[in-house]
Design an enzyme around this catalytic site. Structure first.
Site, PDB file in Angstrom:
ATOM      1  N   ARG A 126       0.836  -1.204   0.000  1.00  0.00           N
ATOM      2  CA  ARG A 126       0.000   0.000   0.000  1.00  0.00           C
ATOM      3  C   ARG A 126       0.870   1.252   0.000  1.00  0.00           C
ATOM      4  O   ARG A 126       0.563   2.234  -0.687  1.00  0.00           O
ATOM      5  CB  ARG A 126      -0.949  -0.010   1.209  1.00  0.00           C
ATOM      6  CG  ARG A 126      -1.950   1.140   1.173  1.00  0.00           C
ATOM      7  CD  ARG A 126      -3.017   1.005   2.254  1.00  0.00           C
ATOM      8  NE  ARG A 126      -2.473   1.139   3.590  1.00  0.00           N
ATOM      9  CZ  ARG A 126      -3.184   0.945   4.704  1.00  0.00           C
ATOM     10  NH1 ARG A 126      -4.462   0.613   4.636  1.00  0.00           N
ATOM     11  NH2 ARG A 126      -2.627   1.086   5.890  1.00  0.00           N
TER      12      ARG A 126
ATOM     13  N   LYS B  21      -2.505   7.046   1.445  1.00  0.00           N
ATOM     14  CA  LYS B  21      -2.367   7.287   2.890  1.00  0.00           C
ATOM     15  C   LYS B  21      -1.348   8.406   3.077  1.00  0.00           C
ATOM     16  O   LYS B  21      -0.178   8.170   3.362  1.00  0.00           O
ATOM     17  CB  LYS B  21      -1.946   5.995   3.607  1.00  0.00           C
ATOM     18  CG  LYS B  21      -2.300   6.005   5.074  1.00  0.00           C
ATOM     19  CD  LYS B  21      -2.303   4.617   5.662  1.00  0.00           C
ATOM     20  CE  LYS B  21      -2.267   4.647   7.179  1.00  0.00           C
ATOM     21  NZ  LYS B  21      -3.382   5.308   7.814  1.00  0.00           N
TER      22      LYS B  21
ATOM     23  N   GLU C 189     -15.933   6.561   5.407  1.00  0.00           N
ATOM     24  CA  GLU C 189     -15.163   5.899   6.475  1.00  0.00           C
ATOM     25  C   GLU C 189     -15.160   6.811   7.689  1.00  0.00           C
ATOM     26  O   GLU C 189     -15.716   7.911   7.645  1.00  0.00           O
ATOM     27  CB  GLU C 189     -13.734   5.616   6.010  1.00  0.00           C
ATOM     28  CG  GLU C 189     -12.948   6.868   5.637  1.00  0.00           C
ATOM     29  CD  GLU C 189     -11.499   6.590   5.224  1.00  0.00           C
ATOM     30  OE1 GLU C 189     -11.026   5.472   5.436  1.00  0.00           O
ATOM     31  OE2 GLU C 189     -10.861   7.520   4.708  1.00  0.00           O
TER      32      GLU C 189
HETATM   33  N1  PXG Z   1      -9.160   5.003   7.251  1.00  0.00           N
HETATM   34  C1  PXG Z   1      -8.295   5.954   7.644  1.00  0.00           C
HETATM   35  C2  PXG Z   1      -8.529   7.359   7.251  1.00  0.00           C
HETATM   36  C3  PXG Z   1      -7.167   5.599   8.397  1.00  0.00           C
HETATM   37  O1  PXG Z   1      -6.292   6.537   8.789  1.00  0.00           O
HETATM   38  C4  PXG Z   1      -7.917   3.290   8.368  1.00  0.00           C
HETATM   39  C5  PXG Z   1      -8.991   3.707   7.592  1.00  0.00           C
HETATM   40  C6  PXG Z   1      -7.743   1.837   8.668  1.00  0.00           C
HETATM   41  O2  PXG Z   1      -6.719   1.266   7.871  1.00  0.00           O
HETATM   42  P1  PXG Z   1      -5.811   0.061   8.361  1.00  0.00           P
HETATM   43  O3  PXG Z   1      -5.006  -0.285   7.194  1.00  0.00           O
HETATM   44  O4  PXG Z   1      -5.000   0.544   9.520  1.00  0.00           O
HETATM   45  O5  PXG Z   1      -6.732  -1.036   8.767  1.00  0.00           O
HETATM   46  C7  PXG Z   1      -6.967   4.247   8.766  1.00  0.00           C
HETATM   47  C8  PXG Z   1      -5.764   3.852   9.577  1.00  0.00           C
HETATM   48  C9  PXG Z   1      -3.819   6.875  14.609  1.00  0.00           C
HETATM   49  C10 PXG Z   1      -3.883   5.695  13.690  1.00  0.00           C
HETATM   50  O6  PXG Z   1      -2.731   7.175  15.103  1.00  0.00           O
HETATM   51  C11 PXG Z   1      -4.739   5.721  12.595  1.00  0.00           C
HETATM   52  C12 PXG Z   1      -4.768   4.638  11.723  1.00  0.00           C
HETATM   53  C13 PXG Z   1      -3.986   3.532  11.948  1.00  0.00           C
HETATM   54  C14 PXG Z   1      -3.136   3.525  13.051  1.00  0.00           C
HETATM   55  C15 PXG Z   1      -3.066   4.616  13.907  1.00  0.00           C
HETATM   56  O7  PXG Z   1      -4.858   7.524  14.844  1.00  0.00           O
HETATM   57  N2  PXG Z   1      -5.614   4.756  10.664  1.00  0.00           N
END
Ligand code: PXG
Length: 278
Positions: A50, A149, A182
């Site tokens: 990713r 991301k 989301e």
């Molecule tokens: N949507 C968004 C906007 C994210 O930032 C996810 C979905 C979930 O994706 P994953 O691949 O992690 O299942 C994310 C991920 C934090 C923090 O510090 C945020 C995420 C992951 C880890 C820490 O707030 N977001």
């Protein structure tokens, strides 16, 4: 704690980058958040894939090959002797001049931090959380594709502040057309008629690693899971709802905009999926 920056390790207090780094000046960069469970890095390949896609989309040259970056992440985990924790892998456009032009930045900055993360207090995983719909819309794929991301989280932060102002821990974000995209840092799922539904990337959702894992686990236990267009009505009338993310893992949602979801307790399917995921 030792932090990796461009091939060297620095103690936390010396882990510094330039004020001319375009990651700081313009949010010009990308990142990944990755979990370490029992000494193993969870879905490292998927996260790196990713990351390289995000890099491709923003024309950022990652200065390491896939294998080299994989090794750098593993080395940073080992040097920190972390059995359970969280990896923040950040690649910025690097040092440049005061001007957005990315061609001024000759070398990307690679940062790997290994630390702990607890996004929500433990009790919320048992009881579930209340969320609201943010008034601010998820940025459109025709402006900045949410599948990238990127280090630009202001759109999400604006929605997160709305949640906090309303006394909630999370907010669900709609896209420009009003479909569910989301949450600010998690993907969203509902259970409807014993089927798992979640918005697709083209609706403004990140291609979440946890989301994909949960869909896989769901199918494995005989529960159909598919991507689907969802509206606020679909959320309000869902049998169950939960959020997924690397930080959050799986967190049940028991109320949305004041509407109780199910009987305002984490539902049986959410619990089963959580057990399987764990
Ligand atoms: N949507 C968004 C906007 C994210 O930032 C996810 C979905 C979930 O994706 P994953 O691949 O992690 O299942 C994310 C991920 C934090 C923090 O510090 C945020 C995420 C992951 C880890 C820490 O707030 N977001």
């Amino acid at each position: 704690m030792k932090v990796y920056i461009n091939g060297d390790f620095f103690e936390k207090e010396n882990a510094k980058i330039s004020v001319f780094d375009h990651g700081l000046l313009y949010g010009d960069g990308i990142f990944e958040g990755i979990r370490i469970y029992n000494g193993k890095i969870f879905k490292l390949k998927e996260h790196l894939e990713r990351l390289y896609k995000s890099a491709k989309a923003i024309m950022l040259t990652v200065p390491l090959s896939f294998k080299e970056l994989e090794k750098a992440v593993q080395d940073t985990v080992h040097i920190n002797k972390k059995g359970n924790g969280y990896i923040r892998l950040v690649i910025t456009r690097g040092n440049g001049t005061l001007g957005i032009d990315p061609t001024n930045c000759k070398n990307a900055t690679v940062i790997i931090i290994v630390d702990d993360i607890q996004l929500y207090p433990k009790k919320h995983y048992q009881k579930g959380i209340k969320i609201i719909t943010a008034s601010v819309r998820r940025i459109s794929p025709d402006s900045l594709d949410p599948r990238i991301k990127s280090l630009n989280y202001l759109n999400n932060i604006m929605a997160k502040m709305e949640a906090e102002n309303a006394g909630c821990l999370e907010a669900v974000m709609l896209n420009k057309e009003g479909f569910v995209a989301e949450c600010t840092g998690d993907n969203i799922f509902i259970v409807k008629n014993k089927c798992l539904l979640t918005p697709s990337g083209s609706k403004g959702a990140l291609d979440g690693i946890t989301k994909n894992t949960v869909m896989h686990v769901s199918k494995k236990i005989g529960l159909p899971a598919q991507e689907s267009e969802l509206t606020q009505y679909d959320l309000y009338t869902a049998d169950e709802c939960f959020l997924t993310g690397t930080g959050a893992e799986i967190i049940p949602v028991i109320q949305i905009d004041g509407r109780a979801i199910g009987n305002e307790k984490p539902g049986p399917i959410t619990q089963k999926l959580t057990a399987e995921f764990n």
